[in-house]
Design a protein around this motif. Structure first.
Motif, short mmCIF file in Angstrom:
data_model
loop_
_atom_site.label_atom_id
_atom_site.label_comp_id
_atom_site.label_asym_id
_atom_site.label_seq_id
_atom_site.Cartn_x
_atom_site.Cartn_y
_atom_site.Cartn_z
N GLY A 1 1.98 0.24 -6.33
CA GLY A 1 1.28 0.71 -7.51
C GLY A 1 2.17 1.65 -8.29
N THR A 2 2.48 1.31 -9.51
CA THR A 2 3.29 2.20 -10.35
C THR A 2 2.34 3.03 -11.19
N ASP A 3 2.01 4.18 -10.66
CA ASP A 3 1.06 5.08 -11.30
C ASP A 3 1.41 6.49 -10.86
N SER A 4 0.59 7.42 -11.17
CA SER A 4 0.89 8.81 -10.83
C SER A 4 0.89 9.08 -9.33
N SER A 5 0.28 8.18 -8.54
CA SER A 5 0.24 8.40 -7.10
C SER A 5 1.40 7.74 -6.37
N GLY A 6 2.01 6.75 -7.00
CA GLY A 6 3.07 6.01 -6.32
C GLY A 6 2.54 5.25 -5.11
N GLY A 7 1.28 4.81 -5.15
CA GLY A 7 0.61 4.19 -4.01
C GLY A 7 1.31 2.95 -3.48
N LEU A 8 1.13 2.71 -2.21
CA LEU A 8 1.73 1.58 -1.54
C LEU A 8 0.75 1.08 -0.48
N VAL A 9 0.55 -0.25 -0.45
CA VAL A 9 -0.30 -0.86 0.56
C VAL A 9 0.53 -1.97 1.21
N ILE A 10 0.47 -2.01 2.54
CA ILE A 10 1.17 -3.06 3.28
C ILE A 10 0.20 -4.23 3.47
N CYS B 1 -3.04 -0.53 5.07
CA CYS B 1 -2.56 -1.79 5.59
C CYS B 1 -3.71 -2.77 5.63
N ALA B 2 -3.44 -4.03 5.28
CA ALA B 2 -4.43 -5.09 5.36
C ALA B 2 -3.79 -6.27 6.07
N ILE B 3 -4.46 -6.78 7.10
CA ILE B 3 -4.00 -7.98 7.80
C ILE B 3 -4.78 -9.15 7.22
N VAL B 4 -4.06 -10.16 6.71
CA VAL B 4 -4.69 -11.26 5.99
C VAL B 4 -4.27 -12.60 6.56
N GLY B 5 -5.06 -13.63 6.23
CA GLY B 5 -4.75 -15.00 6.62
C GLY B 5 -4.17 -15.78 5.46
#
Length: 81
Positions: A68-77, A6-10
């Protein structure tokens, strides 16, 4: 992107993503990013990309998902304050 994060951004910040799948002497792999309805971006191990527009130009406040569409199926909020 192998694990959720997770990343909180402005509103004035921009997104930069680095494909670090080859870190720690690992065999890296290509990732393809999908974010906020923008065109997909594909990164080889070690490559980086920056989305030029500030978050506030195209996102409403709240949570959004960088997939992320890759072998990990990664997801970042991405949470825009």
């Amino acid at each position: 992107m192998p694990s959720m994060g997770c990343a909180i951004v402005g509103k004035t910040q921009r997104l930069r993503v680095v494909n670090n799948t080859d870190g720690f002497h690992q065999t890296g792999f290509t990732i393809t990013l999908q974010f906020a309805g923008l065109p997909s971006r594909t990164l080889q191990p070690g490559q980086a990309t920056t989305y030029a527009r500030p978050f506030g130009d195209y996102l409403a406040p709240g949570q959004h998902w960088l997939q992320g569409t890759d072998s990990s199926g990664g997801l970042v909020i991405i949470w825009l304050k």
